[in-house]
Design a protein around this motif. Structure first.
Motif, PDB file in Angstrom:
ATOM      1  N   PRO B 219       0.826  -1.214   0.000  1.00  0.00           N
ATOM      2  CA  PRO B 219       0.000   0.000   0.000  1.00  0.00           C
ATOM      3  C   PRO B 219       0.865   1.271   0.000  1.00  0.00           C
ATOM      4  N   THR B 220       1.923   1.268   0.805  1.00  0.00           N
ATOM      5  CA  THR B 220       2.832   2.409   0.849  1.00  0.00           C
ATOM      6  C   THR B 220       3.479   2.614  -0.522  1.00  0.00           C
ATOM      7  N   LEU B 221       3.895   1.517  -1.123  1.00  0.00           N
ATOM      8  CA  LEU B 221       4.570   1.585  -2.417  1.00  0.00           C
ATOM      9  C   LEU B 221       3.662   2.213  -3.473  1.00  0.00           C
ATOM     10  N   VAL B 222       2.383   1.832  -3.453  1.00  0.00           N
ATOM     11  CA  VAL B 222       1.444   2.395  -4.431  1.00  0.00           C
ATOM     12  C   VAL B 222       1.250   3.885  -4.178  1.00  0.00           C
ATOM     13  N   PHE B 223       1.078   4.240  -2.896  1.00  0.00           N
ATOM     14  CA  PHE B 223       0.915   5.647  -2.558  1.00  0.00           C
ATOM     15  C   PHE B 223       2.116   6.467  -3.039  1.00  0.00           C
TER      16      PHE B 223
END
Lengths: 285, 297
Positions: B219-223
């Protein structure tokens, strides 16, 4: 030596090697991150011509402040410094109040269509600001605000991201506290000012540093709005200078130092709050 | 009229708090965005600024002209180059730094974190000027350093093939610290027990990274990818200061082209069309990233 001790020994040895490796990488990274800034300061202190000699000098042979005095006496940089400070301070203080009020209303006041309005506002987060720039210029021109400080300031006074941050934080204020004040007959603004604002102080601190740095560093919009040199902010003045004085590297470096150092100091003193802002911005709403 | 259960004085108070922000954002942001769409189907130019009566509706003519102009395609290609090479590179460097700084073996974390973050807070125009000299073919420190490892002088900003990589390198240096902080926050939220369990099962560091860290960090990577990509699509100040879009238009970005057409040549209708293409590109990229995220989950 027992076999158990030797196993622990080799584990400790491996840990030591890993640690040396980690620190080596970290130090190399730190040097690469800082090198351009160190060279900037160093070159700004070189006598004219030394930064453009071969082989390159890293440190000044004879440190001099002449480029700095030149910036202030000949190139009016003091004026640009004041312009930048004025614009950044006005935007920061006014936007703080405006965004805090709106963020609080979205978090704690109940009114018709609140959630729909907030969702509509949030769509603005994916709209690139450049799309608004052309009509915004025409609008401000019709209002007579082109080439004024207000033309730079007004579009920065309210920010969707700022409202968003305040809302997230204000959600945690207990409703009972606000209701109790209402029962005691406090006005809504009194409640905001005496209860809400102290309660959300940390996010306001974060937001103010965030806004100050963003406004100080902004380039494209001031470049578009300001045509008269006396109104230039530092980045615009510097970009303009670099177009005219390309040859005088030492002078350009002194100008860069004066543009960068104030924001770096603000950051270093208040980095705790600034970094909170980065982390808060990454929290999924 | 039915007002649900909300008393009307609460409504009044709420609007008092909201009015300044909504008025400012409405008038100085949403209204111009909408007006931009209108502007893009007109021939608004210098004569239009003098007297709006000189402006005519031209339909999609600006867009069709845009698609037939090589400069526009070059700008689009450069912007994609910047976003799709610079973006992943920034994220990789940021993730590497975050992993280093999350190791239990490392102390002085705050010290290194501050140093890595410093380039991000500096003024872009100032550091772009600094890098312009670091890249100097003859006097620049970068070529001087490379000469020690036997690499001959590179004309970083003067060679159309090197100008874009040079700008990307500078952008990675400037911005990885921001993403690094977000990755550190993401890494901290991964439960320690997962690593302990994996270690007991005999998983090495590389296995642990791909089986635990990376999936948990998704999720962090996508953000981070979305934010970085949106930022990189708006490339402007670096080429403006370092190369003026040259050599041979090799670093002219979409926003720089919009700026030149709109604010230098005052072809505002045409520039508005460029701005809208930028918007559509950013929108599609954002939706794609979220779609990818959903498919993986």
């Amino acid at each position: 030596m027992s076999s158990r001790e030797s196993v622990m020994d080799s584990a400790r040895q491996r840990e030591r090697i890993t640690r040396v490796l980690l620190y080596t990488l970290l130090v190399i990274g730190a040097v690469l991150a800082l090198l351009p800034m160190v060279w900037m300061v160093s070159a700004s202190l070189m006598p004219s011509g030394e930064a453009s000699s071969f082989p390159p000098h890293f440190f000044p042979s004879r440190p001099t402040l002449e480029h700095y005095t030149d910036l202030f006496t000949r190139l009016n940089l003091g004026r640009y410094l004041l312009n930048s400070a004025f614009v950044a301070l006005v935007v920061t203080s006014a936007s703080l109040i405006i965004n805090a009020m709106a963020g609080y209303a979205f978090a704690k006041l109940r009114f018709r269509g609140r959630d729909r309005l907030f969702r509509a506002l949030s769509t603005g987060l994916v709209l690139p600001v450049q799309v608004a720039m052309l009509p915004l210029f025409l609008l401000l021109k019709n209002m007579g605000l082109i080439n004024t400080y207000w033309g730079v300031i007004i579009p920065g006074l309210a920010s969707i991201f700022g409202i968003f941050l305040v809302r997230q934080y204000a959600l945690a204020i207990p409703d009972e506290m606000l209701d109790a004040a209402r029962v005691d007959g406090a006005s809504e603004f009194r409640i905001f000012w005496s209860i809400v604002v102290p309660g959300i102080m940390p996010i306001l601190a974060t937001l103010s540093i965030w806004t100050f740095l963003a406004t100080w560093n902004d380039f494209m919009w001031p470049l578009i709005v300001l045509s008269d040199a006396s109104h230039y902010t530092l980045p615009v003045a510097l970009a303009n200078l670099s177009g005219e004085h390309v040859q005088d590297i030492e002078l350009m470096m002194a100008g860069s130092v004066l543009t960068v150092i104030p924001v770096m100091l603000v950051f270093l003193f208040l980095q705790r709050y600034y970094i909170q802002g980065v982390m808060a911005g990454s929290v999924k709403g | 009229m039915a007002r649900l259960s909300i008393p009307s004085e609460a409504n009044t108070a709420a609007w008092f708090f909201l009015a300044p922000a909504l008025l400012l954002i409405g008038v100085f942001f949403f209204l111009p965005v909408a007006a931009s769409l209108v502007l893009s189907v007109t021939d608004f130019d210098l004569y239009g600024i003098a007297d709006p009566g000189n402006t005519r509706f031209v339909g999609l003519q600006n867009y069709s002209k845009l698609l037939q102009t090589p400069d526009f395609w070059a700008a689009l290609r450069n912007t994609f180059y910047f976003a799709f090479v610079g973006g992943p590179l920034t994220i990789a460097v940021a993730l590497g730094a975050a992993l280093l700084l999350s190791s239990k073996l490392v102390r002085f974390k705050g010290f290194f974190r501050t140093i890595y973050f410093t380039p991000f807070v500096t003024t872009l125009v100032a550091v772009a000027i600094v890098w312009r000299y670091l890249y100097h073919t003859r006097y620049g420190l970068i070529n001087y350093g490379l000469s020690y490892v036997g690499i001959g002088p590179i004309d970083w900003l003067g060679d159309p093939d090197w100008a874009m990589p040079a700008i990307i390198l500078m952008a990675v240096w400037k911005s990885f610290g921001y993403n690094m902080l977000i990755f550190i926050a993401g890494l901290q939220s991964i439960p320690e027990e997962l690593y302990d369990a994996a270690e007991i099962d005999g998983a090495g560091p590389i296995r642990r990274f791909f089986s635990i860290t990376l999936p948990m960090l998704m999720p962090t990577l996508v953000f981070v990818s979305v934010v970085t990509m949106i930022g990189y699509f708006q490339l402007f100040a670096e080429p403006y200061v370092m190369t003026q879009g040259g050599p041979l238009r090799s670093t002219t970005s979409v926003v720089l082209l919009m700026y030149e057409e709109g604010f230098r040549w005052w072809r505002m209708g045409y520039a508005a069309a460029i701005a809208f293409v930028l918007f559509v590109v950013i929108l599609i990229a954002t939706l794609l990233q979220f779609r990818l995220q959903k498919e993986r989950a």
